[in-house]
Scaffold this active site. Structure first.
Site, PDB file in Angstrom:
ATOM      1  CG  ASP A 119      -0.395  -0.125   2.517  1.00 29.04           C
ATOM      2  OD1 ASP A 119       0.848  -0.215   2.609  1.00 29.04           O
ATOM      3  OD2 ASP A 119      -1.158  -0.122   3.512  1.00 29.04           O
TER       4      ASP A 119
ATOM      5  CG  ASP B  97       0.416  -4.023   2.119  1.00 34.38           C
ATOM      6  OD1 ASP B  97       0.532  -4.898   2.998  1.00 34.38           O
ATOM      7  OD2 ASP B  97       1.279  -3.161   1.889  1.00 34.38           O
TER       8      ASP B  97
ATOM      9  CD  GLU C 123       7.782  -0.290   7.856  1.00 40.66           C
ATOM     10  OE1 GLU C 123       6.816  -0.981   7.467  1.00 40.66           O
ATOM     11  OE2 GLU C 123       8.018   0.861   7.425  1.00 40.66           O
TER      12      GLU C 123
END
Ligand code: KIV
Length: 278
Positions: A54, A97, A196
């Protein structure tokens, strides 16, 4: 390679293959792509997983966050990427995503949207951000046969809650929560988890404690694989240089130089030449 040939291809990367890679200590390579041409190049280059991220909201559409992108826009990008992989070697796994608010409202709605995304473009798996809070949803989606990749640490869909893109889980409480979220995602059926922007030591601990692969972005070398945004490694964005990105090319300069030359050639009437005309 057409669809039926791809279905038969034993080389196609599957969730089982990623698990084997973790067990054998083979690292998993993953990059984002948003269009047909790029997907063909990445698949040809031997990449294991293509993520239709995304992040298209940022790097394709120019929004400042990933929040505005819609399901229809994700399906548009995913269709192009899946076609690119199928027309090339058909090896890379394609993960898409689920966009912001397409899976958070209720389990029913998440399942309906997951089915819609899977049916409309034939990708291999979906990625959702969140831990414990989406565990039931992950279970419902995986229970009907749709593979789910998790995403913990910095979750860009929650950027307004965090208020910044700084490294996550540096404090003990958040680190413990992340390990617990990872465990719950695995238990709920996730086949891999993106980590992340978290400390390398924490990512290493999560990687050790899980049987499913971890794929890091700004999470150190101990993860079972690595993911980056394609525009960042190709140097397409002059303004964005975070520490975790390694830039492998300077396409910004290459493209700008080529376009300047083209403009000049058109102005000077050196293009088209007789050889380039009919
Ligand atoms: O959308 C995206 O590009 C991602 C990666 C940063 C992992 O989620």
């Amino acid at each position: 390679m057409n669809r039926s040939a791809q279905q038969k291809s034993s080389a196609h990367v599957t969730t089982r293959r990623l698990l084997d890679m973790k067990q054998n200590g083979e690292k998993i390579s993953m990059l984002t792509a948003y269009d047909y041409t790029m997907a063909r190049i990445l698949d040809r280059a031997g990449l294991d997983v293509i993520l239709v991220g995304d992040s298209a909201s940022n790097v394709f559409s120019g929004h400042s966050t990933t929040l505005p992108i819609t399901i229809e826009e994700m399906i548009y990008h995913a269709k192009a990427v899946v076609k690119g992989v199928h027309d090339e070697s058909g090896r890379a796994m394609v993960v898409v995503d689920m966009p912001f608010m397409s899976y958070q409202i209720s389990g029913d709605e998440a399942l309906r949207n997951a089915g819609k995304i899977m049916k409309e473009h034939g990708c291999d798996a979906l990625k959702l951000e969140g831990g414990m809070i989406i565990a039931d949803t992950v279970k419902r989606i995986t229970d009907v046969g749709i593979p789910v990749m998790g995403h913990l640490g910095l979750m860009p869909q929650s950027i307004y809650k965090y208020g910044s893109y700084r490294v996550r889980a540096q404090e003990e409480r958040e680190a413990e929560q992340l390990l617990e979220d990872a465990r719950i995602l695995e238990e709920s059926g996730a086949f891999a988890i993106v980590l992340e922007k978290i400390p390398s030591a924490l990512a290493a601990e999560a990687t050790r404690s899980l049987t499913i692969p971890t794929i890091g972005i700004g999470a150190g070398v101990a993860c079972d694989g690595q993911v980056l945004v394609i525009n960042d490694i190709l140097g397409l964005n002059r303004e964005f240089h975070p520490r975790f990105v390694r830039q492998y090319a300077d396409l910004n300069t290459v493209i700008e130089g080529a376009v300047r030359q083209y403009v000049e050639d058109v102005r000077q009437t050196s293009f088209p030449s007789p050889d380039e005309s009919y």
